[in-house]
Design a protein around this motif. Structure first.
Motif, short mmCIF file in Angstrom:
data_model
loop_
_atom_site.label_atom_id
_atom_site.label_comp_id
_atom_site.label_asym_id
_atom_site.label_seq_id
_atom_site.Cartn_x
_atom_site.Cartn_y
_atom_site.Cartn_z
N ALA A 136 0.82 -1.22 0.00
CA ALA A 136 0.00 0.00 0.00
C ALA A 136 0.85 1.26 0.00
O ALA A 136 0.33 2.37 0.19
CB ALA A 136 -0.93 0.00 1.21
N GLU A 137 2.16 1.11 -0.22
CA GLU A 137 3.12 2.21 -0.28
C GLU A 137 3.18 3.00 1.01
O GLU A 137 3.26 4.23 1.03
CB GLU A 137 2.80 3.14 -1.47
CG GLU A 137 2.88 2.41 -2.81
CD GLU A 137 2.65 3.34 -3.99
OE1 GLU A 137 2.14 4.45 -3.79
OE2 GLU A 137 2.99 2.93 -5.11
N ARG A 138 3.12 2.27 2.12
CA ARG A 138 3.31 2.85 3.44
C ARG A 138 4.69 2.46 3.97
O ARG A 138 5.16 1.34 3.73
CB ARG A 138 2.25 2.36 4.43
CG ARG A 138 0.82 2.58 3.99
CD ARG A 138 0.44 4.06 4.05
NE ARG A 138 -0.99 4.24 3.96
CZ ARG A 138 -1.66 4.47 2.84
NH1 ARG A 138 -0.99 4.52 1.69
NH2 ARG A 138 -2.97 4.63 2.83
N GLU A 139 5.32 3.35 4.70
CA GLU A 139 6.57 3.03 5.37
C GLU A 139 6.26 2.12 6.56
O GLU A 139 5.18 2.18 7.14
CB GLU A 139 7.26 4.30 5.84
CG GLU A 139 8.72 4.12 6.22
CD GLU A 139 9.41 5.44 6.51
OE1 GLU A 139 10.61 5.56 6.22
OE2 GLU A 139 8.75 6.36 7.03
N ALA A 140 7.21 1.26 6.93
CA ALA A 140 7.00 0.32 8.03
C ALA A 140 8.18 0.36 8.98
O ALA A 140 9.34 0.23 8.56
CB ALA A 140 6.79 -1.09 7.50
N PHE A 141 7.88 0.51 10.27
CA PHE A 141 8.87 0.43 11.35
C PHE A 141 8.59 -0.84 12.14
O PHE A 141 7.47 -1.05 12.61
CB PHE A 141 8.76 1.63 12.29
CG PHE A 141 9.30 2.92 11.75
CD1 PHE A 141 10.52 3.41 12.18
CD2 PHE A 141 8.57 3.65 10.82
CE1 PHE A 141 11.02 4.61 11.69
CE2 PHE A 141 9.05 4.85 10.31
CZ PHE A 141 10.29 5.33 10.75
N VAL A 142 9.61 -1.68 12.30
CA VAL A 142 9.49 -2.87 13.14
C VAL A 142 10.62 -2.84 14.16
O VAL A 142 11.80 -2.87 13.80
CB VAL A 142 9.56 -4.17 12.33
CG1 VAL A 142 9.44 -5.38 13.26
CG2 VAL A 142 8.44 -4.21 11.28
N ILE A 143 10.25 -2.75 15.43
CA ILE A 143 11.20 -2.70 16.54
C ILE A 143 11.13 -4.03 17.29
O ILE A 143 10.04 -4.49 17.63
CB ILE A 143 10.88 -1.55 17.50
CG1 ILE A 143 10.99 -0.19 16.80
CG2 ILE A 143 11.78 -1.60 18.73
CD1 ILE A 143 12.40 0.25 16.47
N ALA A 144 12.27 -4.64 17.54
CA ALA A 144 12.31 -5.90 18.29
C ALA A 144 13.02 -5.70 19.62
O ALA A 144 13.99 -4.94 19.71
CB ALA A 144 13.02 -6.99 17.49
N LEU A 192 19.20 -10.91 16.29
CA LEU A 192 19.00 -12.18 15.61
C LEU A 192 17.53 -12.39 15.26
O LEU A 192 17.21 -13.00 14.23
CB LEU A 192 19.51 -13.33 16.49
CG LEU A 192 21.01 -13.28 16.79
CD1 LEU A 192 21.42 -14.47 17.65
CD2 LEU A 192 21.83 -13.27 15.49
N THR A 193 16.63 -11.87 16.09
CA THR A 193 15.20 -11.87 15.74
C THR A 193 14.98 -11.13 14.43
O THR A 193 14.26 -11.60 13.54
CB THR A 193 14.38 -11.23 16.87
OG1 THR A 193 14.32 -12.13 17.98
CG2 THR A 193 12.96 -10.90 16.42
N LEU A 227 17.19 -10.47 12.11
CA LEU A 227 17.85 -11.17 11.01
C LEU A 227 16.92 -12.25 10.44
O LEU A 227 16.76 -12.37 9.21
CB LEU A 227 19.15 -11.80 11.50
CG LEU A 227 20.00 -12.52 10.45
CD1 LEU A 227 20.55 -11.53 9.44
CD2 LEU A 227 21.15 -13.27 11.12
N ARG A 228 16.28 -13.02 11.32
CA ARG A 228 15.33 -14.04 10.88
C ARG A 228 14.13 -13.41 10.19
O ARG A 228 13.63 -13.92 9.19
CB ARG A 228 14.88 -14.89 12.06
CG ARG A 228 15.95 -15.81 12.63
CD ARG A 228 16.29 -16.94 11.64
NE ARG A 228 17.30 -17.83 12.18
CZ ARG A 228 17.03 -18.89 12.94
NH1 ARG A 228 15.78 -19.17 13.25
NH2 ARG A 228 18.01 -19.66 13.37
N LEU A 229 13.63 -12.31 10.75
CA LEU A 229 12.49 -11.64 10.16
C LEU A 229 12.84 -11.10 8.77
O LEU A 229 12.05 -11.24 7.82
CB LEU A 229 12.02 -10.50 11.06
CG LEU A 229 10.87 -9.64 10.51
CD1 LEU A 229 9.60 -10.48 10.34
CD2 LEU A 229 10.62 -8.44 11.42
N ALA A 230 14.01 -10.49 8.64
CA ALA A 230 14.43 -9.97 7.35
C ALA A 230 14.51 -11.08 6.31
O ALA A 230 14.06 -10.92 5.17
CB ALA A 230 15.78 -9.26 7.48
#
Length: 333
Positions: free
Chosen positions: A294-302, A312-313, A315-318
């Motif tokens: 949907a052309e939205r930016e995404a921030f994922v914090i672990a 490492l979380t 890395l697996r997600l990527a």
């Protein structure tokens, strides 16, 4: 150099002035860094963890040393394009402190700033027993003066979401779901324009259609959180659909059935994955790709307490996201 205060300060007062560099990246890490979608920003909750030696940093260093001097090395990782500033949840910082952070990272880097907890707790978090009313709760003047303006002035274009994490509590503490959404609408509408504001709940009763409508009307984002206090991510994405968000903000904090202190004891020194959660990884990947389509930016914090080691979380997600883009993967790959 910037300073990220830890919740558990290093007891060793001896200074360690040697430079901290990034750990040599593996070929896998370099590949993932190249292949990650441009609009995806992966990062961790702060950066001052000695157990990340050999994963993020090129040597073992104390928490205090990493807090003061680790951010430039962290920001050189091919994987990290954001980081959470957690210390601001406990006490506001000045524009000069934010500026020092900004000087430590490249131009394309963005910070997720946690707002002062005084803004999100109906009772005074600094009062004995936390029973007294909090005069700063959802007070836009305090938010603007102590949180928003310093972050805008200090971080400039490197400011990402400003996240308001609401303390857990019974819905009555917030005046009920309806009243909470109404007060939240007034608060968000009175804040300065420009930054992305995100709201993270820890009371599931407040996650209602009225709440979702409030966010949509104000242009704020829901802060999806993987935390035992909240419904599973799949339920949150049903109530607040990711591709309708102005920006996707997800924080992968703590697995079900654990408290932070128990997880810390189990996972320290955060140098390996202890409890992998493939189902959550898959859900985050789907939500992220939904937003990116949907052309939205995404921030994922672990957080380290998600699986044992936040880098490492991620890395697996990527790897999961890159693999999914080239062809669907199984839910528990």
């Amino acid at each position: 150099m910037s300073l990220q205060l830890g919740l558990f300060p290093d007891a060793d007062p001896s200074p360690d002035t040697r430079a901290v560099g990034p750990a040599p990246p593996s070929q896998e890490l370099l590949r993932l860094g190249r292949e990650l979608p441009e609009g995806l920003r992966l990062g961790t909750s702060s950066w001052s963890f000695p157990g990340w030696a050999g994963i993020v940093y090129d040597r073992v260093a104390s928490e205090r040393t990493l807090a003061k001097a680790g951010l430039p090395a962290y920001a050189r990782s091919p994987l990290f394009r954001t980081v959470g500033i957690d210390r601001t949840y406990y006490r506001p910082v000045t524009a000069e402190v934010f500026q020092a952070y900004a000087e430590d990272v490249p131009d394309g880097f963005r910070f997720l700033v946690k707002a002062d907890r005084r803004l999100t707790s109906p009772t005074d978090p600094d009062a004995p027993g936390r029973r007294a009313p909090n005069p700063d709760y959802l007070e836009p003047g305090y938010a603007t003066r102590e949180v928003v303006k310093p972050a805008m002035d200090g971080l400039g274009t490197k400011l990402g979401p400003i996240l308001f994490q609401f303390s857990p509590g019974p819905p009555e503490l917030f005046g009920g779901p309806q009243r909470f959404a109404e007060r939240l609408a007034h608060f968000l509408g009175a804040l300065p324009s420009g930054p992305l504001y995100a709201v993270e709940l820890r009371s599931p009763e407040l996650l209602t259609e009225h709440y979702a409508a409030t966010l949509e009307a104000s242009g704020a984002a829901h802060g999806y959180t993987v935390h035992p206090a909240m419904p599973p991510l799949e339920r949150q994405t049903t109530l607040v659909v990711p591709h309708y968000q102005p920006t996707l903000v997800i924080r992968w904090m703590l697995r079900a059935g654990l408290r932070y202190e128990a997880a810390k004891g189990l996972y320290t020194p955060f140098d390996r994955l202890v409890d992998e959660d493939a189902a959550t990884r898959h859900q985050i990947a789907i939500a992220t790709l939904d937003a990116l389509i949907a052309e939205r930016e995404a921030f994922v914090i672990a957080n380290n307490k998600a699986e044992g080691s936040a880098p490492l979380t991620l890395l697996r997600l990527a790897d999961h996201i890159v693999t999914w883009r080239s062809g669907p993967v199984g839910e528990a790959d």
